[in-house]
Design a protein around this motif. Structure first.
Motif, mmCIF file in Angstrom:
data_model
loop_
_atom_site.group_PDB
_atom_site.id
_atom_site.type_symbol
_atom_site.label_atom_id
_atom_site.label_comp_id
_atom_site.label_asym_id
_atom_site.label_seq_id
_atom_site.Cartn_x
_atom_site.Cartn_y
_atom_site.Cartn_z
ATOM 1 N N GLU A 236 14.707 -10.411 -68.802
ATOM 2 C CA GLU A 236 15.609 -11.125 -69.709
ATOM 3 C C GLU A 236 16.921 -10.382 -69.913
ATOM 4 O OE1 GLU A 236 15.265 -14.396 -70.570
ATOM 5 O OE2 GLU A 236 13.938 -13.850 -68.932
ATOM 6 N N VAL A 237 16.874 -9.066 -69.940
ATOM 7 C CA VAL A 237 18.120 -8.294 -70.071
ATOM 8 C C VAL A 237 18.983 -8.520 -68.830
ATOM 9 C CG1 VAL A 237 19.082 -5.943 -70.170
ATOM 10 C CG2 VAL A 237 17.159 -6.564 -71.639
ATOM 11 N N THR A 238 18.348 -8.502 -67.671
ATOM 12 C CA THR A 238 19.086 -8.668 -66.410
ATOM 13 C C THR A 238 19.720 -10.064 -66.349
ATOM 14 O OG1 THR A 238 17.398 -7.265 -65.431
ATOM 15 C CG2 THR A 238 18.872 -8.375 -63.899
ATOM 16 N N ARG A 239 18.917 -11.066 -66.699
ATOM 17 C CA ARG A 239 19.420 -12.442 -66.679
ATOM 18 C C ARG A 239 20.584 -12.610 -67.663
ATOM 19 N NH1 ARG A 239 17.336 -17.482 -67.791
ATOM 20 N NH2 ARG A 239 16.162 -16.727 -69.594
ATOM 21 N N ALA A 240 20.414 -12.066 -68.878
ATOM 22 C CA ALA A 240 21.449 -12.239 -69.907
ATOM 23 C C ALA A 240 22.735 -11.507 -69.517
ATOM 24 C CB ALA A 240 20.941 -11.737 -71.250
ATOM 25 N N ALA A 241 22.599 -10.346 -68.872
ATOM 26 C CA ALA A 241 23.793 -9.586 -68.476
ATOM 27 C C ALA A 241 24.649 -10.441 -67.531
ATOM 28 C CB ALA A 241 23.383 -8.280 -67.800
ATOM 29 N N TRP B 24 6.778 4.824 -75.382
ATOM 30 C CA TRP B 24 7.110 5.326 -74.043
ATOM 31 C C TRP B 24 7.228 4.187 -73.032
ATOM 32 C CZ3 TRP B 24 8.863 10.006 -73.860
ATOM 33 C CH2 TRP B 24 8.399 10.997 -74.737
ATOM 34 N N ARG B 25 6.287 3.245 -73.089
ATOM 35 C CA ARG B 25 6.246 2.152 -72.103
ATOM 36 C C ARG B 25 7.578 1.376 -72.089
ATOM 37 N NH1 ARG B 25 4.987 -3.092 -72.676
ATOM 38 N NH2 ARG B 25 4.860 -2.753 -74.919
ATOM 39 N N VAL B 26 8.097 1.055 -73.294
ATOM 40 C CA VAL B 26 9.326 0.260 -73.353
ATOM 41 C C VAL B 26 10.555 1.160 -73.156
ATOM 42 C CG1 VAL B 26 10.599 -1.454 -74.701
ATOM 43 C CG2 VAL B 26 8.104 -1.357 -74.872
ATOM 44 N N LEU B 27 10.438 2.432 -73.541
ATOM 45 C CA LEU B 27 11.538 3.371 -73.257
ATOM 46 C C LEU B 27 11.788 3.470 -71.756
ATOM 47 C CD1 LEU B 27 11.011 6.462 -75.601
ATOM 48 C CD2 LEU B 27 13.026 4.986 -75.493
ATOM 49 N N ALA B 28 10.692 3.460 -70.987
ATOM 50 C CA ALA B 28 10.842 3.534 -69.522
ATOM 51 C C ALA B 28 11.574 2.295 -69.018
ATOM 52 C CB ALA B 28 9.475 3.668 -68.858
ATOM 53 N N MET B 29 11.283 1.151 -69.634
ATOM 54 C CA MET B 29 12.018 -0.064 -69.237
ATOM 55 C C MET B 29 13.492 0.098 -69.558
ATOM 56 S SD MET B 29 9.658 -3.093 -70.734
ATOM 57 C CE MET B 29 7.880 -2.920 -70.757
ATOM 58 N N GLN B 30 13.784 0.587 -70.772
ATOM 59 C CA GLN B 30 15.192 0.738 -71.171
ATOM 60 C C GLN B 30 15.928 1.675 -70.224
ATOM 61 O OE1 GLN B 30 14.822 1.903 -75.351
ATOM 62 N NE2 GLN B 30 15.412 -0.158 -75.964
ATOM 63 N N ASP B 31 15.230 2.723 -69.785
ATOM 64 C CA ASP B 31 15.866 3.666 -68.860
ATOM 65 C C ASP B 31 16.269 2.986 -67.557
ATOM 66 O OD1 ASP B 31 15.748 5.744 -70.576
ATOM 67 O OD2 ASP B 31 13.922 6.643 -69.761
ATOM 68 N N ALA B 32 15.578 1.884 -67.236
ATOM 69 C CA ALA B 32 15.858 1.206 -65.962
ATOM 70 C C ALA B 32 16.878 0.073 -66.130
ATOM 71 C CB ALA B 32 14.549 0.653 -65.381
ATOM 72 N N TRP B 33 17.329 -0.207 -67.352
ATOM 73 C CA TRP B 33 18.233 -1.341 -67.555
ATOM 74 C C TRP B 33 19.593 -1.114 -66.894
ATOM 75 C CZ3 TRP B 33 17.042 -2.691 -73.416
ATOM 76 C CH2 TRP B 33 15.786 -3.334 -73.477
ATOM 77 N N GLY B 34 20.060 0.128 -66.868
ATOM 78 C CA GLY B 34 21.341 0.409 -66.222
ATOM 79 C C GLY B 34 21.295 -0.006 -64.763
ATOM 80 N N GLN B 35 20.211 0.402 -64.099
ATOM 81 C CA GLN B 35 20.081 0.079 -62.682
ATOM 82 C C GLN B 35 19.862 -1.422 -62.476
ATOM 83 O OE1 GLN B 35 16.885 2.042 -60.605
ATOM 84 N NE2 GLN B 35 18.218 2.386 -58.834
ATOM 85 N N ALA B 36 19.050 -2.014 -63.329
ATOM 86 C CA ALA B 36 18.728 -3.436 -63.161
ATOM 87 C C ALA B 36 19.971 -4.309 -63.343
ATOM 88 C CB ALA B 36 17.640 -3.849 -64.151
ATOM 89 N N THR B 37 20.861 -3.931 -64.272
ATOM 90 C CA THR B 37 22.034 -4.773 -64.548
ATOM 91 C C THR B 37 23.273 -4.283 -63.811
ATOM 92 O OG1 THR B 37 22.627 -3.380 -66.432
ATOM 93 C CG2 THR B 37 21.231 -5.302 -66.896
ATOM 94 N N GLY B 38 23.235 -3.048 -63.328
ATOM 95 C CA GLY B 38 24.422 -2.456 -62.692
ATOM 96 C C GLY B 38 25.503 -2.129 -63.714
ATOM 97 N N LEU B 39 25.124 -2.012 -65.000
ATOM 98 C CA LEU B 39 26.122 -1.802 -66.053
ATOM 99 C C LEU B 39 25.900 -0.458 -66.748
ATOM 100 C CD1 LEU B 39 25.996 -5.333 -67.726
ATOM 101 C CD2 LEU B 39 27.726 -4.453 -66.135
#
Ligand code: FAD
Ligand code: DLZ
Ligand code: SF4
Length: 516
Positions: free
Chosen positions: A86-91, A107-122
């Motif tokens: 959803e973060v990727t789509r919304a970006a 930890w589980r969701v922190l790991a997702m957040q760490d990957a948001w930069g790469q997933a969105t390219g932002l």
């Protein structure tokens, strides 16, 4: 420039870190109801309904405060049903130029957040969650400076740092840090306890209740009754009600357990604190104000403040300090599957049946039921701690991993080998009998250790100590208990252990699919 600000279901706070220093005109908030979060454990139906309804109401409150909110509903056909999806789509949808989020609580969701930069390219900024009074870095520094992580010292330092219930920098109000000596009375018969305020489900909550009934029919528990507040206004009303009506007697009956009295003088605010509808600072301030106004005695106020300023901050600190593998710790090598009655409530043990039964009805049990009944039995029986922690994560409306693992793996199951507590919270039937009215209504006899009617907690308690002697005997705080055990005759010891073996052999394992 458009800033995308994802807000999670437990970040429902208007003053959230990621919302500060941003112009609402240049930002879009994203909130999403996703299957992955509702099912990574099979959360209790009421908990999903509470969070989805509170999220929908919070989105309205944010809009009223001038924010643009993109809210992805569960049944939106384009919903990818993961937070990262959803973060990727919304970006892309909003042509965002950066992502700004408040750190997740686990930890589980922190790991997702760490990957948001790469997933969105932002460029992506993850900000500390300063709704907690102690940051992860501050707790780490405190822990590094100590040999043992005793909550009481952590709490005293925080009292000094914040000035809460302090007359001068080193002078706690009333001359003592802790008034537990005046608390925890045995409950007299026939006391009338207040009920927490009940909130009628509005149209938004009704919609959500229908959604949850349809989509999560196989999850644990019932949707009815549903009386939780789902707005900040409602949560503030619940807090005010507690402060006025129950806080004055909070300490007195903090540990009592009474059939049919699910809430006693407890605050029942943990769902609101943990989702962000209330902040710990305002809850502590409200209690302190009541004390200064002469509306609550010091023993009750200090006891309550200790729960929030002390225990709540401490367990969050322990969770991050212990690391992502904390959930898997198993210092006592306990491997038994959780008994089925944790899900069904079908057992002749009155204390267990009452505690599981009220949990199934209300998604709530108070601290002593969680610790000295539900958790105690699991530890005495040698149940697998991760499975026990999953059970708690599923069944309680206030459950999140950051608060569950320290309370279960650490405090209740001693599976961290003493990182959190200096000895296991193990008890026989006598403790439950002193603090509750359960035993008088039970099929078992709390005074007996062996025999067909003996209270199962009694033999299991001694069996737990005997079984774990290689790991626990050296514990100074258990010395008296081992002395008592050693003084029992060989025959008495053998009978006790045989009694425990019979109880354990009769436990029917739960279907593990209930939790995950
Ligand atoms: P009150 O008794 O009125 O206490 C006031 C507040 O103090 C609570 O709302 C809570 O925010 C805080 N608090 C008190 N003790 C703790 C604690 N040990 N850890 C964290 N906060 C605390 N609490 C949760 O919020 N979520 C959980 O999933 C949870 N699981 C638990 C599991 C076990 C095995 C045990 C022993 C305790 C657990 N607790 C948990 C702590 C405590 O039982 C609940 O916070 C409390 O019962 C919530 O009800 P209340 O608001 O009426 O609390
Ligand atoms: C617990 C939960 C549930 C049931 N559903 C959602 C959801 O749909 N969307 C969301 O953003 N968060 C949800 N959560 C909370 C997360 O699982 C997790 O506990 C927190 O994000 C940790 O900070
Ligand atoms: Fe629980 Fe034992 Fe009391 Fe029965 S007698 S309610 S099993 S403690």
């Amino acid at each position: 420039m458009t800033t995308l600000i994802p807000i999670l279901a437990d970040q429902l706070t208007i003053g959230l870190a990621s919302l500060r220093d941003v112009d609402p005109a240049d930002a879009v908030i994203l909130m999403s109801e996703v299957r992955a979060e509702a099912t990574y454990v099979r959360h209790y139906k009421k908990k999903i309904a509470f969070l989805f309804s509170a999220m929908r109401h919070h989105a309205e409150a944010l809009r009223a405060a001038g924010w643009t909110v993109d809210y992805v509903r569960f049944d939106d056909p384009a919903n990818t049903h993961t937070l990262t999806g959803e973060v990727t789509r919304a970006a892309a949808r909003h042509r965002a130029t950066r992502v700004r989020a408040t750190e997740a609580g686990e930890w589980r969701v922190l790991a997702m957040q760490d990957a948001w930069g790469q997933a969105t390219g932002l460029p992506t900024a993850i900000l500390a969650d300063d709704r907690f009074l102690v940051s992860r870095a501050e707790f780490a520094a405190w822990a590094a400076s100590r040999k043992s992580l005793t909550m009481e010292y952590f709490y005293r330092e925080l009292r000094q740092r914040t000035g809460v219930l302090m007359d001068a920098p080193s002078a706690p109000t009333g001359g003592k840090w802790n008034f537990d000596h005046d608390n925890r009375k045995t409950p007299p018969h026939g006391l009338n306890y207040p009920l927490p305020p009940r909130f009628e489900p509005d149209a938004i909550t009704q919609d959500v209740l229908e959604l949850v009934a349809r989509e999560f029919a196989e999850h644990f528990g019932y949707l009815d009754p549903f009386w939780f507040a789902v707005t900040r206004e409602g949560a503030l009303e619940a807090l005010a009600d507690f402060i006025q009506i129950a806080l004055p007697r909070f300490g007195d009956y903090q540990d009592a357990m009474i059939t049919g009295q699910e809430f006693l003088c407890h605050a029942v605010i943990s769902p609101y604190l943990n989702s962000g509808l209330l902040t710990p600072r305002e809850v502590i301030a409200a209690a302190q104000d009541a004390y200064h106004a002469g509306d609550a005695p010091l023993n009750a106020t200090e006891g309550f403040v200790r729960q929030i300023l002390g225990w709540r901050e401490y367990v969050r600190g322990i969770y991050f300090h212990a690391g992502p593998d904390y959930h898997q710790r198993n210092a006592l090598d306990a491997t038994r599957p959780l008994p089925a009655f944790y899900w069904t409530g079908e057992t002749d043990m009155r204390c267990m049946a009452e505690s599981v039964g009220q949990t199934a009805r209300e998604a709530y049990a108070h601290h002593i039921q969680r610790l000295m009944v539900l958790g105690n039995f699991a530890m005495l029986a040698g149940c697998n701690p991760a499975e026990v922690s999953d059970w708690y994560l599923v069944v309680f409306i206030d459950a999140y991993e950051w608060v569950e693992d320290p309370n279960v793996i650490g405090m209740s199951q001693y599976a961290d080998g003493g990182l959190m507590g200096s000895k296991p919270y193990a008890g026989g039937g006598n403790y439950i009998n002193t603090m509750s009215d359960y035993c008088g209504r039970c099929a078992y006899n709390v005074k007996q250790r062996t025999g067909p009617k003996a209270c199962p907690f009694n033999a299991l308690y001694w069996d737990f100590l005997a079984r774990n002697a290689p790991k626990l005997r050296a514990n100074f705080r258990l010395r008296n208990m081992y002395t008592t055990w050693d003084r029992m005759s060989d025959i008495a010891q053998a009978e006790t252990r045989a009694q425990a073996a019979t109880t354990l052999a009769a436990l029917v394992p739960a279907d593990p699919g209930w939790a995950r």
